[in-house]
Write a protein that holds these residues in place. Structure first.
Motif, PDB file in Angstrom:
ATOM      1  N   GLY B  92     -29.208  79.969  -7.122  1.00  0.00           N
ATOM      2  CA  GLY B  92     -29.909  80.175  -8.381  1.00  0.00           C
ATOM      3  C   GLY B  92     -29.167  79.576  -9.567  1.00  0.00           C
ATOM      4  O   GLY B  92     -29.763  78.952 -10.440  1.00  0.00           O
ATOM      5  N   LEU B  93     -27.843  79.760  -9.581  1.00  0.00           N
ATOM      6  CA  LEU B  93     -27.052  79.220 -10.691  1.00  0.00           C
ATOM      7  C   LEU B  93     -27.049  77.696 -10.680  1.00  0.00           C
ATOM      8  O   LEU B  93     -27.154  77.052 -11.725  1.00  0.00           O
ATOM      9  N   ALA B  94     -26.934  77.129  -9.475  1.00  0.00           N
ATOM     10  CA  ALA B  94     -26.968  75.667  -9.372  1.00  0.00           C
ATOM     11  C   ALA B  94     -28.307  75.145  -9.881  1.00  0.00           C
ATOM     12  O   ALA B  94     -28.374  74.162 -10.620  1.00  0.00           O
ATOM     13  N   ALA B  95     -29.375  75.837  -9.501  1.00  0.00           N
ATOM     14  CA  ALA B  95     -30.705  75.432  -9.950  1.00  0.00           C
ATOM     15  C   ALA B  95     -30.835  75.596 -11.460  1.00  0.00           C
ATOM     16  O   ALA B  95     -31.411  74.753 -12.147  1.00  0.00           O
ATOM     17  N   ALA B  96     -30.285  76.694 -11.981  1.00  0.00           N
ATOM     18  CA  ALA B  96     -30.364  76.931 -13.428  1.00  0.00           C
ATOM     19  C   ALA B  96     -29.639  75.822 -14.187  1.00  0.00           C
ATOM     20  O   ALA B  96     -30.103  75.357 -15.227  1.00  0.00           O
ATOM     21  N   ALA B  97     -28.502  75.378 -13.644  1.00  0.00           N
ATOM     22  CA  ALA B  97     -27.728  74.336 -14.312  1.00  0.00           C
ATOM     23  C   ALA B  97     -28.484  73.012 -14.328  1.00  0.00           C
ATOM     24  O   ALA B  97     -28.419  72.261 -15.297  1.00  0.00           O
ATOM     25  N   ILE B  98     -29.207  72.741 -13.249  1.00  0.00           N
ATOM     26  CA  ILE B  98     -29.888  71.453 -13.109  1.00  0.00           C
ATOM     27  C   ILE B  98     -31.288  71.473 -13.702  1.00  0.00           C
ATOM     28  O   ILE B  98     -31.820  70.427 -14.086  1.00  0.00           O
ATOM     29  N   SER B  99     -31.888  72.653 -13.798  1.00  0.00           N
ATOM     30  CA  SER B  99     -33.309  72.742 -14.151  1.00  0.00           C
ATOM     31  C   SER B  99     -33.675  72.097 -15.489  1.00  0.00           C
ATOM     32  O   SER B  99     -34.761  71.530 -15.600  1.00  0.00           O
ATOM     33  N   PRO B 100     -32.821  72.154 -16.527  1.00  0.00           N
ATOM     34  CA  PRO B 100     -33.237  71.470 -17.770  1.00  0.00           C
ATOM     35  C   PRO B 100     -33.500  69.986 -17.551  1.00  0.00           C
ATOM     36  O   PRO B 100     -34.326  69.398 -18.231  1.00  0.00           O
ATOM     37  N   LEU B 101     -32.780  69.391 -16.610  1.00  0.00           N
ATOM     38  CA  LEU B 101     -32.964  67.967 -16.332  1.00  0.00           C
ATOM     39  C   LEU B 101     -34.196  67.714 -15.485  1.00  0.00           C
ATOM     40  O   LEU B 101     -35.082  66.951 -15.858  1.00  0.00           O
ATOM     41  N   ILE B 102     -34.265  68.375 -14.322  1.00  0.00           N
ATOM     42  CA  ILE B 102     -35.303  67.996 -13.365  1.00  0.00           C
ATOM     43  C   ILE B 102     -36.669  68.562 -13.712  1.00  0.00           C
ATOM     44  O   ILE B 102     -37.680  68.090 -13.192  1.00  0.00           O
ATOM     45  N   SER B 103     -36.735  69.562 -14.590  1.00  0.00           N
ATOM     46  CA  SER B 103     -38.039  70.130 -14.921  1.00  0.00           C
ATOM     47  C   SER B 103     -38.915  69.159 -15.698  1.00  0.00           C
ATOM     48  O   SER B 103     -40.108  69.396 -15.867  1.00  0.00           O
ATOM     49  N   ARG B 104     -38.317  68.073 -16.157  1.00  0.00           N
ATOM     50  CA  ARG B 104     -39.101  67.084 -16.904  1.00  0.00           C
ATOM     51  C   ARG B 104     -39.835  66.121 -15.981  1.00  0.00           C
ATOM     52  O   ARG B 104     -40.682  65.361 -16.438  1.00  0.00           O
ATOM     53  N   TYR B 105     -39.501  66.138 -14.692  1.00  0.00           N
ATOM     54  CA  TYR B 105     -40.038  65.127 -13.788  1.00  0.00           C
ATOM     55  C   TYR B 105     -41.219  65.659 -12.992  1.00  0.00           C
ATOM     56  O   TYR B 105     -41.362  66.862 -12.803  1.00  0.00           O
ATOM     57  N   ARG B 106     -42.034  64.731 -12.523  1.00  0.00           N
ATOM     58  CA  ARG B 106     -43.233  65.104 -11.791  1.00  0.00           C
ATOM     59  C   ARG B 106     -43.422  64.214 -10.560  1.00  0.00           C
ATOM     60  O   ARG B 106     -42.889  63.123 -10.483  1.00  0.00           O
ATOM     61  N   GLY B 107     -44.201  64.719  -9.628  1.00  0.00           N
ATOM     62  CA  GLY B 107     -44.622  63.916  -8.486  1.00  0.00           C
ATOM     63  C   GLY B 107     -43.469  63.342  -7.683  1.00  0.00           C
ATOM     64  O   GLY B 107     -42.479  64.019  -7.405  1.00  0.00           O
ATOM     65  N   ILE B 108     -43.612  62.086  -7.331  1.00  0.00           N
ATOM     66  CA  ILE B 108     -42.618  61.430  -6.489  1.00  0.00           C
ATOM     67  C   ILE B 108     -41.249  61.410  -7.151  1.00  0.00           C
ATOM     68  O   ILE B 108     -40.220  61.500  -6.491  1.00  0.00           O
ATOM     69  N   PHE B 109     -41.231  61.287  -8.478  1.00  0.00           N
ATOM     70  CA  PHE B 109     -39.945  61.191  -9.163  1.00  0.00           C
ATOM     71  C   PHE B 109     -39.188  62.508  -9.117  1.00  0.00           C
ATOM     72  O   PHE B 109     -37.959  62.527  -9.038  1.00  0.00           O
ATOM     73  N   PHE B 110     -39.916  63.620  -9.170  1.00  0.00           N
ATOM     74  CA  PHE B 110     -39.272  64.923  -8.997  1.00  0.00           C
ATOM     75  C   PHE B 110     -38.681  65.006  -7.593  1.00  0.00           C
ATOM     76  O   PHE B 110     -37.533  65.418  -7.404  1.00  0.00           O
ATOM     77  N   ALA B 111     -39.475  64.584  -6.606  1.00  0.00           N
ATOM     78  CA  ALA B 111     -39.017  64.630  -5.215  1.00  0.00           C
ATOM     79  C   ALA B 111     -37.773  63.773  -5.020  1.00  0.00           C
ATOM     80  O   ALA B 111     -36.795  64.201  -4.402  1.00  0.00           O
ATOM     81  N   MET B 112     -37.804  62.563  -5.569  1.00  0.00           N
ATOM     82  CA  MET B 112     -36.708  61.629  -5.335  1.00  0.00           C
ATOM     83  C   MET B 112     -35.466  62.000  -6.138  1.00  0.00           C
ATOM     84  O   MET B 112     -34.338  61.850  -5.664  1.00  0.00           O
ATOM     85  N   LEU B 113     -35.657  62.502  -7.360  1.00  0.00           N
ATOM     86  CA  LEU B 113     -34.496  62.874  -8.166  1.00  0.00           C
ATOM     87  C   LEU B 113     -33.763  64.047  -7.529  1.00  0.00           C
ATOM     88  O   LEU B 113     -32.532  64.059  -7.438  1.00  0.00           O
ATOM     89  N   THR B 114     -34.534  65.040  -7.068  1.00  0.00           N
ATOM     90  CA  THR B 114     -33.896  66.186  -6.414  1.00  0.00           C
ATOM     91  C   THR B 114     -33.211  65.743  -5.126  1.00  0.00           C
ATOM     92  O   THR B 114     -32.139  66.242  -4.783  1.00  0.00           O
ATOM     93  N   MET B 115     -33.817  64.790  -4.427  1.00  0.00           N
ATOM     94  CA  MET B 115     -33.193  64.292  -3.204  1.00  0.00           C
ATOM     95  C   MET B 115     -31.890  63.562  -3.515  1.00  0.00           C
ATOM     96  O   MET B 115     -30.887  63.731  -2.816  1.00  0.00           O
ATOM     97  N   ALA B 116     -31.906  62.759  -4.576  1.00  0.00           N
ATOM     98  CA  ALA B 116     -30.702  62.013  -4.949  1.00  0.00           C
ATOM     99  C   ALA B 116     -29.567  62.973  -5.282  1.00  0.00           C
ATOM    100  O   ALA B 116     -28.418  62.767  -4.882  1.00  0.00           O
TER     101      ALA B 116
END
Lengths: 298, 317
Positions: B92-116
């Motif tokens: 949860g904390l790791a997600a909280a730290a990253i969420s401001p960044l990745i919450s802006r992305y959608r679709g394939i880019f969300f999938a690929m950014l989280t994968m990266a």
């Protein structure tokens, strides 16, 4: 000075290889809006096909430069055999559907291709060394490079320009672009969009297999080679902007040079430098560097 | 509402724990592992309700496994409740730290950014030899409120803990999904712009879902770390994340129970494929997943969710 030159040339060679491998993925997404996970499996089939073809040609006394022809024919065979099965058999039912769902369909195809490849070619490694010896060694300043590796740059340029020209400067290419933007209107105007889709996917498969075929002399062809190229291909395509061929070229250059730099300066980072580059680019350009403009529907 | 949900969850958990008494060890292990993956998949379902799919849940899954494993090995804290909670908290904390960044992305880019991001973690962990490098490390079986089960009972004890964790997670997720914020996620899946016009913040909803998904993945990672007895960077590899996405797709987002059902089915298919078709288990798994996706594009859960009375039925696209 030699170190800088080494990093740049190594980076360019790797970038060329990346571009060749990723070009098919870019094309398939650009035309069909499908991120093709099976790309890795098709690349592997190309590698195996090349291994078998080069050996067969050699057995028929057609060694030397004919081995390059054999590799080309192997890639063509993979495309002609596999593309219709996948596209007509499966993908055509999913055009326009949720993009992530289609991504998963191609992932399932990838899993299946893994085992089909093993069933056909076995698990022992194949070696295809003849083509790499053809061009000898090249001396650049105080550095020595294998000519075949340098020739990959030429192949990358030819493939990139060929696909770009085909899409932007030919009649069938313009028809394809029309289908991309408005499939229904194109169909109403008499375009056989099923044929366009099959042709585009077939070309994508051919490019994936070609990447595999021309990689075969660089590696031992064995199970597992497909996984290694899927993500780097995705990284290149995402960085460059989905569906953009110049973008894929730029993406490959960035990744290739970054990796080369990491290998020489920060070896520990080599394993994840590609992903760092991907993250960095996406942070500043959320949809990649060169995203084609598209209409937004509210 | 909440009382009913928790009652159903409690009864289901008790039934499963009772059934576990007569189940063979291999099945207990399989179900425990399936629950671990099911928890991660449940997090992906939370994201799917908002129209997003993450190919990087391996990041939180791995973080949860490593943190709980290290707490167990280095701090010698062995109680299962503390360790699982620590895993969930880490995710949860790791997600909280990253969420401001990745919450802006959608679709394939969300999938690929989280994968990266998850692959960066994989690469880093593979190189940090102080905690095992690419080999990872072994973890001992946890204790249960002071009781340390012998070898014979260890599988059952962990199975029971997994069932309790699953029941709690399922109940809480059901409540969350049916709450106001949960339903806003469904709306944003259809049309984000209109949701914004209605006054809700899609960014906030996405961020919340990312954190929920991260905590569930961390919990799943901690659980599977102890079930397997070994934790390594492969937890964060993209194929691990990909497999869990499949489970989420199979389960669909209509029912939380279906997600665990899908996890169990996938795990059983993998186990039997490995046993009866050792040379072609990927072909079997791929075929199975292909068939399900083609014929049940909204997952198993849609089979009986559609029969429930009330509520507008979603039109097929």
């Amino acid at each position: 000075m030699d170190l800088a030159l080494t990093i740049i040339i190594d980076g360019l060679i790797y970038a060329s290889w990346l571009f060749i491998v990723a070009l098919g993925l870019t094309l398939v997404f650009g035309v069909l809006r499908i991120l093709n996970f099976a790309h890795g499996g098709l690349y592997a089939l190309g590698s195996y096909g090349a291994a078998v073809a080069v050996s067969a040609f050699s057995g028929w006394g057609l060694g030397g430069w004919f081995s390059l022809v054999a590799m080309f024919i192997a890639a063509l065979a993979v495309a002609v055999i596999v593309a219709p099965v996948i596209e007509r058999g499966l993908l055509r039912f999913f055009y326009g559907k949720d993009e992530v769902l289609v991504l998963l369909i191609t992932y399932a195809i990838f899993l299946m291709l893994e085992d089909v490849t093993k069933m056909i070619f076995g698990v022992d490694p194949y070696y295809v060394f003849e083509p790499r010896n053809l061009l000898g060694n090249v001396e650049l300043g105080s550095l020595f490079y294998v000519g075949y590796d340098l020739a990959l740059m030429g192949l990358a340029l030819i493939c990139g320009f060929g696909v770009w020209f085909g899409l932007n400067r030919t009649r069938i290419g313009k028809i394809t672009l029309a289908v991309i933007n408005e499939p229904e209107v194109s169909q109403a105007m008499g375009v056989n969009i099923a044929r366009v889709y099959l042709l585009a996917f077939g070309l994508g498969v051919f490019l994936a297999a070609l990447g595999g075929a021309f990689t075969a002399p660089l590696i031992s062809v064995q199970p597992g080679i497909s996984v290694s190229v899927i993500i780097v291909s995705f990284a290149v395509v995402i960085i460059g902007g989905l569906g953009s061929i110049p973008g894929a070229a730029i993406g490959a250059l960035i990744v290739g040079l970054a990796r080369s730099f990491a290998v020489y300066e920060f070896p520990e980072a080599e394993i994840f430098i590609i992903y760092l580059v991907m993250v960095a680019v996406l942070i500043f350009r959320p949809e990649g560097l060169f995203t084609p403009v598209k209409a937004r529907k509210i | 509402m909440s009382a009913r949900v928790f009652t159903i969850a409690a009864l289901g958990a008790l039934a499963l724990i009772a059934l576990g008494l007569v189940a063979p060890d291999w099945l207990l292990f399989t179900v425990t592992k399936a629950i671990g993956f099911g928890l991660v998949a449940l997090g992906i379902v939370a994201l799917m309700r908002g129209g997003l799919v993450s190919f990087g849940q391996g990041l939180y899954y791995c973080a949860g496994a490593y943190v709980s494993g290290l707490i167990s090995n280095r701090l010698e804290v062995t109680d299962v409740a503390i360790l699982l909670f620590a895993g969930a908290l880490a995710g949860g904390l790791a997600a909280a730290a990253i969420s401001p960044l990745i919450s802006r992305y959608r679709g394939i880019f969300f999938a690929m950014l989280t994968m990266a991001l998850s692959m960066v973690l994989y690469g880093v962990l593979a190189k940090v030899t102080a905690i095992g490098g690419s080999d990872g490390f072994n973890v001992a079986s946890p204790s249960f409120f002071g009781w340390t089960p012998g070898v014979a009972k260890a599988d059952y004890a962990l199975f029971a803990a997994a069932v309790v964790a699953a029941a709690l997670a399922a109940a809480l997720c059901r409540l969350y999904f049916d709450s106001g914020p949960g339903l806003i996620a469904l709306a944003s899946r259809e049309n984000e712009l209109r949701v914004e016009y209605l006054g809700a913040s899609v960014f906030t909803v996405t961020q919340r879902n990312v954190i929920v998904a991260g905590a569930l993945a961390g919990l799943g990672g901690a659980l599977n770390g102890f079930a397997l007895g070994h934790i390594d960077p492969y937890f964060s590899y993209w194929t691990t994340s990909g497999e869990v996405v499949f489970i989420a797709i199979l389960g669909g987002y209509a029912s939380v129970i279906a997600v665990f059902g899908a996890a169990l089915i996938t795990e059983l298919v993998r186990s039997f494929s490995g046993q009866y078709f050792p040379e072609s288990w990927q072909l079997s798994l791929g075929l199975f997943l292909l068939v399900v996706i083609v014929f049940l594009p909204r997952g198993f859960g849609s089979l009986w969710a559609g029969r429930r009375g009330g509520g507008a039925r979603e039109e097929p696209k």
